[in-house]
Design a protein around this motif. Structure first.
Motif, PDB file in Angstrom:
ATOM      1  N   ILE A  16     -40.059 -17.703  -5.309  1.00  0.00           N
ATOM      2  CA  ILE A  16     -39.365 -18.255  -4.142  1.00  0.00           C
ATOM      3  C   ILE A  16     -37.857 -18.098  -4.294  1.00  0.00           C
ATOM      4  N   LEU A  17     -37.330 -18.479  -5.466  1.00  0.00           N
ATOM      5  CA  LEU A  17     -35.888 -18.408  -5.683  1.00  0.00           C
ATOM      6  C   LEU A  17     -35.378 -16.976  -5.579  1.00  0.00           C
ATOM      7  N   SER A  18     -36.087 -16.042  -6.209  1.00  0.00           N
ATOM      8  CA  SER A  18     -35.639 -14.649  -6.171  1.00  0.00           C
ATOM      9  C   SER A  18     -35.686 -14.098  -4.753  1.00  0.00           C
ATOM     10  N   ALA A  19     -36.713 -14.485  -3.986  1.00  0.00           N
ATOM     11  CA  ALA A  19     -36.822 -14.009  -2.610  1.00  0.00           C
ATOM     12  C   ALA A  19     -35.686 -14.553  -1.748  1.00  0.00           C
ATOM     13  N   VAL A  20     -35.348 -15.824  -1.949  1.00  0.00           N
ATOM     14  CA  VAL A  20     -34.264 -16.437  -1.171  1.00  0.00           C
ATOM     15  C   VAL A  20     -32.937 -15.753  -1.471  1.00  0.00           C
ATOM     16  N   VAL A  21     -32.643 -15.574  -2.763  1.00  0.00           N
ATOM     17  CA  VAL A  21     -31.349 -14.992  -3.132  1.00  0.00           C
ATOM     18  C   VAL A  21     -31.280 -13.524  -2.726  1.00  0.00           C
ATOM     19  N   GLU A  22     -32.375 -12.783  -2.878  1.00  0.00           N
ATOM     20  CA  GLU A  22     -32.353 -11.378  -2.451  1.00  0.00           C
ATOM     21  C   GLU A  22     -32.173 -11.276  -0.941  1.00  0.00           C
ATOM     22  N   SER A  23     -32.795 -12.174  -0.191  1.00  0.00           N
ATOM     23  CA  SER A  23     -32.615 -12.166   1.259  1.00  0.00           C
ATOM     24  C   SER A  23     -31.150 -12.383   1.620  1.00  0.00           C
ATOM     25  N   ARG A  24     -30.507 -13.293   0.920  1.00  0.00           N
ATOM     26  CA  ARG A  24     -29.087 -13.552   1.187  1.00  0.00           C
ATOM     27  C   ARG A  24     -28.219 -12.378   0.738  1.00  0.00           C
ATOM     28  N   GLN A  25     -28.624 -11.721  -0.343  1.00  0.00           N
ATOM     29  CA  GLN A  25     -27.914 -10.519  -0.770  1.00  0.00           C
ATOM     30  C   GLN A  25     -28.001  -9.438   0.305  1.00  0.00           C
ATOM     31  N   ARG A  26     -29.186  -9.257   0.867  1.00  0.00           N
ATOM     32  CA  ARG A  26     -29.378  -8.237   1.900  1.00  0.00           C
ATOM     33  C   ARG A  26     -28.561  -8.563   3.154  1.00  0.00           C
ATOM     34  N   LYS A  27     -28.502  -9.832   3.518  1.00  0.00           N
ATOM     35  CA  LYS A  27     -27.702 -10.224   4.678  1.00  0.00           C
ATOM     36  C   LYS A  27     -26.221  -9.958   4.429  1.00  0.00           C
ATOM     37  N   ALA A  28     -25.768 -10.230   3.201  1.00  0.00           N
ATOM     38  CA  ALA A  28     -24.365  -9.988   2.869  1.00  0.00           C
ATOM     39  C   ALA A  28     -24.042  -8.499   2.914  1.00  0.00           C
ATOM     40  N   LEU A  29     -24.965  -7.671   2.447  1.00  0.00           N
ATOM     41  CA  LEU A  29     -24.749  -6.223   2.490  1.00  0.00           C
ATOM     42  C   LEU A  29     -24.758  -5.714   3.931  1.00  0.00           C
ATOM     43  N   ALA A  30     -25.649  -6.276   4.744  1.00  0.00           N
ATOM     44  CA  ALA A  30     -25.691  -5.880   6.152  1.00  0.00           C
ATOM     45  C   ALA A  30     -24.397  -6.262   6.860  1.00  0.00           C
ATOM     46  N   ALA A  31     -23.841  -7.418   6.483  1.00  0.00           N
ATOM     47  CA  ALA A  31     -22.585  -7.859   7.092  1.00  0.00           C
ATOM     48  C   ALA A  31     -21.432  -6.922   6.744  1.00  0.00           C
ATOM     49  N   LYS A  32     -21.590  -6.176   5.648  1.00  0.00           N
ATOM     50  CA  LYS A  32     -20.572  -5.196   5.259  1.00  0.00           C
ATOM     51  C   LYS A  32     -20.786  -3.852   5.944  1.00  0.00           C
ATOM     52  N   GLY A  33     -21.837  -3.749   6.772  1.00  0.00           N
ATOM     53  CA  GLY A  33     -22.072  -2.531   7.525  1.00  0.00           C
ATOM     54  C   GLY A  33     -23.084  -1.585   6.927  1.00  0.00           C
ATOM     55  N   LEU A  34     -23.782  -1.994   5.863  1.00  0.00           N
ATOM     56  CA  LEU A  34     -24.783  -1.112   5.270  1.00  0.00           C
ATOM     57  C   LEU A  34     -26.049  -1.108   6.118  1.00  0.00           C
ATOM     58  N   SER A  35     -26.733   0.040   6.114  1.00  0.00           N
ATOM     59  CA  SER A  35     -27.984   0.174   6.852  1.00  0.00           C
ATOM     60  C   SER A  35     -29.155  -0.230   5.969  1.00  0.00           C
ATOM     61  N   GLY A  36     -30.366  -0.171   6.529  1.00  0.00           N
ATOM     62  CA  GLY A  36     -31.556  -0.571   5.787  1.00  0.00           C
ATOM     63  C   GLY A  36     -31.762   0.201   4.505  1.00  0.00           C
ATOM     64  N   ASP A  37     -31.699   1.538   4.568  1.00  0.00           N
ATOM     65  CA  ASP A  37     -31.906   2.355   3.371  1.00  0.00           C
ATOM     66  C   ASP A  37     -30.800   2.119   2.348  1.00  0.00           C
ATOM     67  N   ALA A  38     -29.579   2.004   2.826  1.00  0.00           N
ATOM     68  CA  ALA A  38     -28.457   1.774   1.914  1.00  0.00           C
ATOM     69  C   ALA A  38     -28.580   0.411   1.239  1.00  0.00           C
ATOM     70  N   ILE A  39     -29.065  -0.560   1.978  1.00  0.00           N
ATOM     71  CA  ILE A  39     -29.278  -1.895   1.399  1.00  0.00           C
ATOM     72  C   ILE A  39     -30.347  -1.824   0.310  1.00  0.00           C
ATOM     73  N   ASP A  40     -31.443  -1.119   0.595  1.00  0.00           N
ATOM     74  CA  ASP A  40     -32.510  -0.975  -0.400  1.00  0.00           C
ATOM     75  C   ASP A  40     -31.976  -0.327  -1.677  1.00  0.00           C
ATOM     76  N   ARG A  41     -31.162   0.713  -1.512  1.00  0.00           N
ATOM     77  CA  ARG A  41     -30.617   1.404  -2.688  1.00  0.00           C
ATOM     78  C   ARG A  41     -29.698   0.482  -3.474  1.00  0.00           C
ATOM     79  N   SER A  42     -28.875  -0.282  -2.771  1.00  0.00           N
ATOM     80  CA  SER A  42     -27.943  -1.180  -3.449  1.00  0.00           C
ATOM     81  C   SER A  42     -28.685  -2.257  -4.238  1.00  0.00           C
ATOM     82  N   VAL A  43     -29.723  -2.825  -3.633  1.00  0.00           N
ATOM     83  CA  VAL A  43     -30.522  -3.849  -4.316  1.00  0.00           C
ATOM     84  C   VAL A  43     -31.199  -3.256  -5.547  1.00  0.00           C
ATOM     85  N   ALA A  44     -31.768  -2.058  -5.399  1.00  0.00           N
ATOM     86  CA  ALA A  44     -32.458  -1.412  -6.519  1.00  0.00           C
ATOM     87  C   ALA A  44     -31.488  -1.063  -7.642  1.00  0.00           C
ATOM     88  N   GLN A  45     -30.295  -0.597  -7.277  1.00  0.00           N
ATOM     89  CA  GLN A  45     -29.302  -0.241  -8.289  1.00  0.00           C
ATOM     90  C   GLN A  45     -28.846  -1.468  -9.071  1.00  0.00           C
TER      91      GLN A  45
END
Length: 238
Positions: free
Chosen positions: A173-202
């Protein structure tokens, strides 16, 4: 610098009452050296850090007011032990007995005055500046680093225990919540879906490499920050 291979076990000694630690007749303790004033101060700080680290591991609210001490307190004791061995020629076993004796002394003192928390607070107060000077504070992880740390923690527990225990479920639960917030923060910076996936994986791969390295790994981070990132919003719950 000398390092003790099982120093973490010394800190575990304070997790249970000292009277319960001996399963049978204990061997005669080694003779203890006469420490100078500075060594005595360092020993007292090592002992109080061990006590507080144990209380923090059990979630004691009073202990959580202090900085996280599992890693830094352990390192402080390791350095004290190494210096004391070098100066006095004592053994690792004797250093262990020194720590046990000082923990017992502090516990008896707290019981005698009837104010365990006050005694602990007064004892640790002069030790915290010593800790900052000896062992730098833990690094504060970013949102992305926390997402990776919690995901790695979940993966490790899940691989070991499956989903049967509460720890794996909580970490999921904790990891899912924080990753979701990470993805929202990356999206707010203008990253797209694929770019967000790559950033999270990296970020995950970087943290995995760090965790598997020869250094302190994720223990160099203040993990309380990650739990702060995982706190529910005021108008939501999970």
């Amino acid at each position: 610098m000398i390092r003790f291979p099982a120093v973490a076990a010394l800190f575990a000694l304070v997790a249970t009452p000292l009277a319960a630690q001996a399963a049978g007749p204990a061997p005669a303790p080694p003779p203890l050296p006469e420490l100078d004033a500075e060594q005595k101060a360092q020993l007292t700080c090592s002992a109080v850090f061990a006590i507080v680290a144990s209380d923090q591991a059990r979630g004691e609210e009073a202990a959580l007011r202090f900085p996280p001490l599992k890693v830094r307190g352990r390192e402080y004791f390791v350095r004290f032990g190494a210096r004391t061995i070098d100066k006095t020629g004592i053994t690792r076993e004797t250093v262990k007995v020194l720590l046990e004796s000082e923990v017992e002394r502090l516990q008896k003192l707290a019981a005698a005055v009837g104010d365990p928390q006050g005694t602990l607070t007064r004892t640790i107060a002069p030790c915290l500046p010593r800790l900052d000077a000896e062992v730098p504070p833990l690094a504060k992880p970013t949102l992305g680093q926390c997402a990776a740390i919690l995901t790695l923690a979940y993966e490790e527990v899940h691989a070991r225990e499956g989903m049967a225990g509460p720890e794996a479920r909580d970490l999921k639960i904790l990891s899912a919540v924080v990753e979701s917030r990470q993805r929202k923060a990356l999206a707010a910076k203008g990253l797209s879906g694929d770019a967000i996936d790559r950033s999270v994986a990296q970020e995950h791969d970087r943290m995995l490499k760090e965790a598997l390295g020869t250094g302190p790994g994720v223990e160099k981070y203040d993990l309380q920050t990650c739990y702060e990132f995982a706190k529910p919003d005021e108008k939501s719950h999970y």
